[in-house]
Structures are given as C-alpha cells and as structure tokens.
Design an enzyme around this catalytic site. Structure first.
Site, PDB file in Angstrom:
ATOM      1  N   TRP A 324       0.722  -1.161  -0.115  1.00 34.49           N
ATOM      2  CA  TRP A 324       0.005   0.086  -0.074  1.00 34.49           C
ATOM      3  C   TRP A 324       0.902   1.513   0.120  1.00 34.49           C
ATOM      4  O   TRP A 324       0.556   2.373  -0.320  1.00 34.49           O
ATOM      5  CB  TRP A 324      -0.780  -0.084   1.304  1.00 34.49           C
ATOM      6  CG  TRP A 324      -0.337   0.159   2.698  1.00 34.49           C
ATOM      7  CD1 TRP A 324       0.842  -0.448   3.083  1.00 34.49           C
ATOM      8  CD2 TRP A 324      -0.853   1.133   3.517  1.00 34.49           C
ATOM      9  NE1 TRP A 324       1.064   0.079   4.440  1.00 34.49           N
ATOM     10  CE2 TRP A 324       0.254   1.080   4.722  1.00 34.49           C
ATOM     11  CE3 TRP A 324      -1.829   2.006   3.515  1.00 34.49           C
ATOM     12  CZ2 TRP A 324       0.123   1.687   5.767  1.00 34.49           C
ATOM     13  CZ3 TRP A 324      -2.164   2.504   4.859  1.00 34.49           C
ATOM     14  CH2 TRP A 324      -1.090   2.568   5.953  1.00 34.49           C
ATOM     15  N   ASP A 325       2.403   1.312   0.289  1.00 28.91           N
ATOM     16  CA  ASP A 325       3.366   2.213   0.244  1.00 28.91           C
ATOM     17  C   ASP A 325       2.942   2.809  -0.978  1.00 28.91           C
ATOM     18  O   ASP A 325       2.819   4.275  -1.002  1.00 28.91           O
ATOM     19  CB  ASP A 325       4.686   1.730   0.213  1.00 28.91           C
ATOM     20  CG  ASP A 325       4.736   0.709   1.420  1.00 28.91           C
ATOM     21  OD1 ASP A 325       4.001   0.046   1.959  1.00 28.91           O
ATOM     22  OD2 ASP A 325       5.749   0.616   2.029  1.00 28.91           O
ATOM     23  N   GLU A 466       0.732  -2.698  12.652  1.00 30.30           N
ATOM     24  CA  GLU A 466       1.036  -4.061  12.512  1.00 30.30           C
ATOM     25  C   GLU A 466       1.590  -4.702  13.926  1.00 30.30           C
ATOM     26  O   GLU A 466       1.944  -5.876  13.674  1.00 30.30           O
ATOM     27  CB  GLU A 466       2.149  -4.397  11.271  1.00 30.30           C
ATOM     28  CG  GLU A 466       1.098  -3.995  10.159  1.00 30.30           C
ATOM     29  CD  GLU A 466       2.211  -4.102   9.017  1.00 30.30           C
ATOM     30  OE1 GLU A 466       3.359  -4.476   9.152  1.00 30.30           O
ATOM     31  OE2 GLU A 466       1.651  -3.768   7.764  1.00 30.30           O
ATOM     32  N   LYS A 577       2.491   0.755  16.011  1.00 30.37           N
ATOM     33  CA  LYS A 577       3.707   1.007  15.015  1.00 30.37           C
ATOM     34  C   LYS A 577       3.679   2.183  14.389  1.00 30.37           C
ATOM     35  O   LYS A 577       4.711   2.884  13.884  1.00 30.37           O
ATOM     36  CB  LYS A 577       3.552  -0.412  14.260  1.00 30.37           C
ATOM     37  CG  LYS A 577       4.834  -0.438  13.402  1.00 30.37           C
ATOM     38  CD  LYS A 577       4.837  -1.834  12.586  1.00 30.37           C
ATOM     39  CE  LYS A 577       6.210  -1.762  11.734  1.00 30.37           C
ATOM     40  NZ  LYS A 577       5.841  -3.116  10.674  1.00 30.37           N
ATOM     41  N   GLN A 578       2.581   2.616  13.938  1.00 27.27           N
ATOM     42  CA  GLN A 578       2.379   3.878  12.983  1.00 27.27           C
ATOM     43  C   GLN A 578       0.854   4.175  13.219  1.00 27.27           C
ATOM     44  O   GLN A 578       0.118   3.615  13.737  1.00 27.27           O
ATOM     45  CB  GLN A 578       2.610   3.408  11.778  1.00 27.27           C
ATOM     46  CG  GLN A 578       1.652   2.531  11.028  1.00 27.27           C
ATOM     47  CD  GLN A 578       2.257   1.563   9.760  1.00 27.27           C
ATOM     48  OE1 GLN A 578       3.201   0.741   9.939  1.00 27.27           O
ATOM     49  NE2 GLN A 578       1.930   2.224   8.761  1.00 27.27           N
TER      50      GLN A 578
HETATM   51  C1  BGC Z   1       4.934  -1.435   7.380  1.00 30.44           C
HETATM   52  C2  BGC Z   1       3.862  -1.360   6.422  1.00 30.44           C
HETATM   53  C3  BGC Z   1       4.479  -1.469   5.188  1.00 30.44           C
HETATM   54  C4  BGC Z   1       5.746  -2.292   4.933  1.00 30.44           C
HETATM   55  C5  BGC Z   1       6.553  -1.859   3.474  1.00 30.44           C
HETATM   56  C6  BGC Z   1       5.951  -2.469   7.450  1.00 30.44           C
HETATM   57  O1  BGC Z   1       6.788  -2.541   8.204  1.00 30.44           O
HETATM   58  O2  BGC Z   1       4.425  -1.681   8.630  1.00 30.44           O
HETATM   59  O3  BGC Z   1       2.903  -0.703   6.602  1.00 30.44           O
HETATM   60  O4  BGC Z   1       3.653  -1.339   4.104  1.00 30.44           O
HETATM   61  O5  BGC Z   1       6.747  -2.175   5.942  1.00 30.44           O
HETATM   62  O6  BGC Z   1       6.961  -0.776   3.712  1.00 30.44           O
END
Ligand code: BGC
Length: 721
Positions: A324-325, A466, A577-578
């Site tokens: 999704w980035d 996550e 985490k975010q």
């Molecule tokens: C993040 C995800 C991201 C992925 C790739 C993970 O560590 O939690 O949101 O899509 O890294 O960058």
C-alpha cells in the site's frame, strides 16, 4: 541544495551509502557501488518487472548483470580502495541531472599516484542506455590498463537467478552478453561499447559470463586518459529480440557530451514539474529533493505492468515487492506532479485485477482483494514465515498476506484521487471505475453481520498498525471500506450518466444487481465503529482495554517496541507501530472536524512508536501535527522522516530506500507545512504553517492539467503563480 556529497570513504557505512548514491531512470536503478568493487559490497542493478522465483519470498527482483564492472590496473597494480592510500576522495550525486561522480586521488602500494574520476548516469532521455566515464590522470610515466566488463556472475545474496545464454563481439566491435532468468525465463541483453582515447591495444577477453574489453594505454604524467563505456540494455519484457534492441540503442550514441546534454534536458523537464525549495533549512531542502529524486528514478514512465517496490529499485529489501506504500504514500507526488506516471502505476492495479479476484475467490469472497505484497502477476507474494527477530533460528508467522484487507480500499482511494486531480474521465471509465467497483464488491462480500452489535464489520484483520494482528473492527479498515462502498455506488451512478454503455457492461460483467447494490448501501450505512461522544475512535475492538504504556519509560532505546515486547507481547499493549486512526482521518479529512482530529491526535500520538516503529508513520504524523497547529512537533516528525535514508536513522538504509517515507516527506512539506488542501470537487486552498526557521517554501502541483506554483511565507501568506 542539489548535490548530495561525501568527502571521505567510510567502509563501515558502505551499504548505506550504496543505497543513497543509487542512480536510475525509471526503467532500472543501479546501487552506488564502486566500479572496481569493494569487499562485501552489495552490487546491484534492478530492472522493473524482472522477477524470478525465490524460496520463501515467492519471487524477487533478480539482480541483473553488473554493467559497471571496470578494473583499472596502474603499472601492474589493481586500483582498489582496500589497498594503497587514498590521498583525496569525494563523491557527488547531482540530483538535478541524475549524474554520480567520484574523484579519488590514490597512491598504489608501490607508490604510483593517479587521480581517477568515475562519472555515471542511467539515461532518462533513453531508458535503454547507461553511461560510465572513466578518466585517469596519472602522476607517473608508465602503463595503464582498463578492463571493462559485463559481469553476468551476479546473485541475490547468494541465490542465482541467471543462466548464461551467449556472449561475444558484434561486427562493430560492441561486446554483448545474453542471459536468462532461471524460472521466469526473462531474457536480458547487455551490449557495451567503449568510446574515447585511443588505446595502444584493445583485446577482447571472452571469459565465460564476463565478456571483457582490455585496453592498454601509455600513461604520461599529467595527461588524462578518458574512456566512455556505453551500455545498451533490453529484456524480453520489452521486445522479442533484446539483443537487437539493446544494440540499436547503443548504435545511435555518438559521444558523451551529447548524451549528457540529453540527460540534463530530460531531468530539467521533470524538475520543472515537481521541484520544492525550502529556504532557511539546507538539510530539509536537500532531503525533500533527495526524496523526490529517489521516487523519480523508480517511476515507470513507459511500463504499465510494474509497480514501485517498498524499497524502490535500490536494494534487496522486500525483494522488489509493492505494498500500500505506493498508493497511499508515493502516488500523491505523481498524481499532483506527473499524472502520467500515476496512471501507469494504477494501470498496474487494473492489469492485476484478475489476480486480486482470484485471491478473493480462493478465500471465499467476491470482488477484488489485492495482494498485500504484489510483484509481477499481482498474486499474493507475502512470505508466510520470516526469521524471528528475537531468535533468527526460529520462524515468525507473517499475517499481513492473510489479514490485511485494507489494501483493496487503499487502491480504490488512489484511483479516485487520481481521477479527481486529473479529471481523466476517459481513463476512469475505461479502467478506474472497474477497480473501484470490484473492490467495493469485495468490501461488501467480506463484511460480516455482527448480530450482537447490530452492525457490519470485519473480524480477524490487521490494520496499518501491525503491532496488533487478528483484531476485530479496525477503524481504518472499516471506514475505508465504508468509503469504498459509497465510492462504488457513486461511480456506478456517474457511469450511468456519463458512460451508460460502460455502466451496463460493468453491471453485467461484475453482476451488479439491484440487490447487491442495496447490500453495499446497507453495509456502508451500518458499518461498526467505536467512537466516543468526544470523537475518540477506538483503533479496534478492545484496544482501550489493553495495557496502557508510557513509551518514555523505555527511553533511551535502540529497538522497536515490537522487539521489546515480542510479537505476541506487543498485542497486549496500546503501543502502536504507526498512525492508524490518524491515518484514516488524514485520508478522509473532509469527514472530520479539527476537534475530532485533535482528540485522536492527543490520544494516539504518545502511544505511537515514532522512532523505531514503521518509517511510514513520521511523515503522516507530521502532517496531522501541522493540521493541529503543532508546528514544532510536526518538524520533529518530518525531520525524522527526512533523515530515514540520508542519515540511516533506523540502521537499515542499506536494504534500500524507504520509498513510502520519501513520498511521505513530499506530502509532509506540501500538505503539512504548505497546508495544501484539495477538496473532492477539485477546489483547493493553502494555509501555510512554516517551521520557525524556514524563510520560504515554494512547491508546485498540477491540478486538471494546470500547474500552480505556491510560495509560502512564515507569516502564513501564500502567493500562487
Ligand atoms: C509497515 C507496512 C509497510 C511495509 C513496507 C511495514 O513495516 O508496517 O505498513 O507497508 O513495511 O514498507
């Protein structure tokens, strides 16, 4: 500031520097390794779409043959930074032109001194062309030998992807190498030609898989020797005859200056559309341009079948897989500055709809469920198990491929954003609408009626945060699905009016019956969300009942809270985490008042692992902080994102550029400090909130084909040109 420089060579930072000195042209990228090699370097060139099967990670971008390989032998001694003495050193990446230059004055173990200047670029004017200039200024009389090769002996950290097909010398003296990926069967051809000062002798060394041209020069003190190595490159993804195509691109090359001029022109056109200037903060000014540059060199300009991986084309991390980035973090830059690139990237999602449908079907759902990690075909390529960070001998289960369903709505969101920004109705009718409708279909089909709550929701999912898996009713997932369902209904209504034939075709093909559409409506209306009277949204069911945590108690730390608590343990705490709820409010800005955002901002900000959580978090946190008027705090988050790769703040820049963070840096400047708000109806406004030390911010964006240049001042004024 346009130049990223280093003035000394530090082998302990080797992999980090290889990443940030990556060059590319949207077709391929080459890491900033040295031409002559260095022990333990991670030499890599990745070409978009050149995937090959790999154990555990399913498929990965295959590290292609090394086109840089050049050995310089100085009076019998091989030039190497690992031997002799470095008398002077500097390396500059010119972001304005995409040219990387290294100048080294070196003394050989036997005392011979020479200055070597290596200049390289991947042509943006002709994406099948690579150029490397080697200039040697000897400080002795003697002999210099150059061995310029195409090295097919590359691997992906030990894994071999290539099978040699053929090599040789063509009638015009050009040297070629043909090779093919082992499983996916993609053929690659590289053709090399040397142009420059006449050598005493030139010999072709037919070393298997490393065809080499050996040139011997008479060295005279103070007289430069200049050799330009041009390499044409093509794969069977481009043409039926890669060798012919690669050779063709090489044949039209006459000299260095002409190619360099074309390169400069091509880059000037790109910057004209997307440059950002920050006055009063050199670090931020360079960082934002660096971030844009990194995305531009990974941006497919002529290919709709590829996406940009989470580490662009600059490293082995995440194996070239896209997340999704792309849609949520990188695409806004393209949508608002280079819409044709955004369209290519969305075309990739259109073309991978069959795989997304198959993923949904296999799980018992309808519609399109995009892969969490996506590669060439769009099938799910998230590894199921990876080494556990506590004990690398053990494996940890990765659940995102099974449970992260928000990816479908993320893609639909980006499709609509592109459409609104460009007004590209033709594309929307032809392709975009189908994505929005089929993801809506998935959202409805995956929704569960939760009888005890009297609402629809999604159990057993993972949201953007996550640190928590197997959660129920993640607010981000639920409310983006609600948005997706409504967007689906609106899309169909719009199609009925503007493209009735297409509406009829899609109704029929996607089985969009009246009952089904009614169901979408009901699911959207009755979507579960835990929201308190003051507007505080619970991230998922039961989040507020988890153990609370004061992240300050764990400072100073050098690890993520995930590593500290452990994979299972992290599920028990409110550390995230975010941004998750804040991310939702950022995307659906129109749905929330400032006070509704403030209450969530105040709650979730202290519980977010800003330093070692996801690199995706800080730029978003910076934007929301700006919207809340906390500019100092916004700057702290912004600069953390800006340094992610330039200063390697997370210690993993060697794996490749943090592409989402790079896209987020641009967004933080434009939507955060610049305060640009674009409304769904295409109208826009700017409310700058500059950090104290910024004297001026200028950015540009394109809406419905019109470019606007906005200059923002510390007093909140903005002048639009
Ligand atoms: C993040 C995800 C991201 C992925 C790739 C993970 O560590 O939690 O949101 O899509 O890294 O960058």
């Amino acid at each position: 500031m346009w130049i990223l420089s280093e003035t000394s060579f530090d082998p302990t930072k080797q992999h980090h520097k290889e990443t940030i000195f990556t060059i590319g042209n949207g077709y391929l990228s080459t890491r900033g390794t040295f031409e002559e090699g260095y022990p333990n370097d991670r030499r890599a060139t990745f070409i978009h779409g050149v995937f090959d099967d790999a154990p555990v990670v399913v498929t990965e971008l295959a590290n292609t043959p090394d086109w840089l390989a050049t050995q310089v032998v100085i009076d019998g001694e091989k030039f190497s930074l690992a031997t002799g003495t470095i008398l002077a050193y500097r390396r500059d990446l010119d972001l304005q032109t995409g040219v990387l230059r290294r100048e080294v004055r070196w003394q050989s173990p036997n005392g011979r001194v020479a200055t070597l200047i290596f200049t390289r670029f991947a042509s943006l004017a002709d994406e099948h062309l690579l150029a490397l200039r080697c200039e040697i200024i000897p400080e002795f009389d003697g002999q210099i030998e150059l061995r310029s090769a195409l090295n097919g002996q590359t691997d992906n950290e030990g894994l071999l992807h290539w099978r040699h097909i053929a090599q040789g010398q063509l009638a015009d003296g050009a040297v070629f190498l043909r090779t093919r990926t082992r499983k996916s069967g993609i053929e690659l051809a590289l053709v090399m030609r040397l142009v420059g000062d006449a050598a005493l002798t030139t010999t072709f060394w037919d070393v298997e898989n490393v065809p080499t041209l050996r040139q011997v020069y008479q060295a005279r003190s103070g007289t430069p020797i200049v050799v330009n190595k041009f390499v044409g490159v093509a794969t069977s993804r481009d043409t039926g005859n890669p060798l012919e195509l690669a050779h063709h691109h090489l044949q039209r090359v006459t000299d260095w200056d002409q190619e360099l001029t074309a390169q400069r022109r091509a880059w000037a056109c790109e910057w004209e559309r997307c440059n950002v200037v920050i006055e009063g903060d050199e670090e931020a000014d360079l960082a934002v341009r660096f971030s844009i540059f990194q995305l531009l060199i990974a941006a497919p300009r002529h290919d709709q079948r590829v996406n940009i991986g989470a580490k662009t084309l600059s490293g082995f991390g995440y194996r070239g897989h896209a997340f999704w980035d792309t849609e949520i973090f990188m695409l806004p830059l393209f949508i608002y500055t280079m819409p044709e690139v955004a369209r290519n990237l969305l075309d990739y999602r259109y073309l991978t709809l069959p795989a997304a449908r198959a993923k949904a079907r296999a799980a018992g759902y309808e519609g399109a469920w995009y892969a969490w990690e996506s590669a060439d075909t769009g099938e799910e390529v998230t590894p199921t198990w990876v080494p556990d960070f506590h004990d690398k001998k053990k494996l940890a289960r990765v659940w995102t491929g099974d449970l992260a369903i928000h990816i479908s709505s993320d893609v639909a969101y980006a499709v609509q954003q592109y459409w609104q920004a460009t007004g590209d109705d033709a594309w929307y009718i032809e392709r975009g609408a189908e994505i929005v409708l089929d993801t809506a279909k998935f959202c409805a089909s995956r929704a569960e009626w939760l009888a005890d709550r009297g609402c629809y929701g999604y159990t057993d999912v993972i949201g953007p945060d996550e640190y928590h898996d197997h959660v129920n009713n993640n607010a981000y997932t639920n409310l983006l699905a609600q948005w997706n369902l409504r967007a689906g209904l609106e899309t169909l209504a719009w199609l009925e009016q503007h493209a009735p034939q297409k509406a009829a075709e899609l109704r029929q093909r996607l089985d969009l019956t009246a009952e089904r559409l009614q169901h979408w409506q009901t699911v959207a209306e009755k979507m579960c969300v835990n929201i308190a009277a003051n507007g505080l949204i619970e991230q998922f069911d039961g989040f507020f009942k988890l153990k609370d945590v004061n992240l300050a108690d764990y400072e100073p730390r050098t690890k993520s809270m995930h590593e500290i608590f452990g994979i299972e343990g992290a599920n028990e705490y409110q550390a995230i985490k975010q941004p998750d709820v804040l991310m939702l409010q950022f995307l659906l800005r129109e749905h929330y008042s400032d006070s509704q955002i403030r209450v969530n901002y105040d709650y979730y900000t202290p519980r977010t692992d800003h330093t070692y959580g996801s690199s995706l978090g800080p730029p978003i946190q910076a934007i929301v902080a700006c919207q809340m008027g906390d500019v100092d705090e916004a700057y702290e988050h912004f600069i953390r994102a800006a340094r992610a790769d330039l200063r390697d703040v997370r210690g993993n820049a060697g794996d490749g550029i943090h592409a989402a963070s790079a896209g987020g840096v641009w967004q933080a400047v434009v939507f955060g400090f610049g305060g640009l708000r674009i409304h769904p109806d295409g109208t826009w406004e700017v409310h700058p909130r500059l950090p104290k030390h910024w004297q001026q911010l200028t950015f540009r964006f394109t809406l419905r084909g019109v470019m606007h240049i906005v200059t923002c001042y510390p007093d909140g004024r903005a002048i639009v040109a």
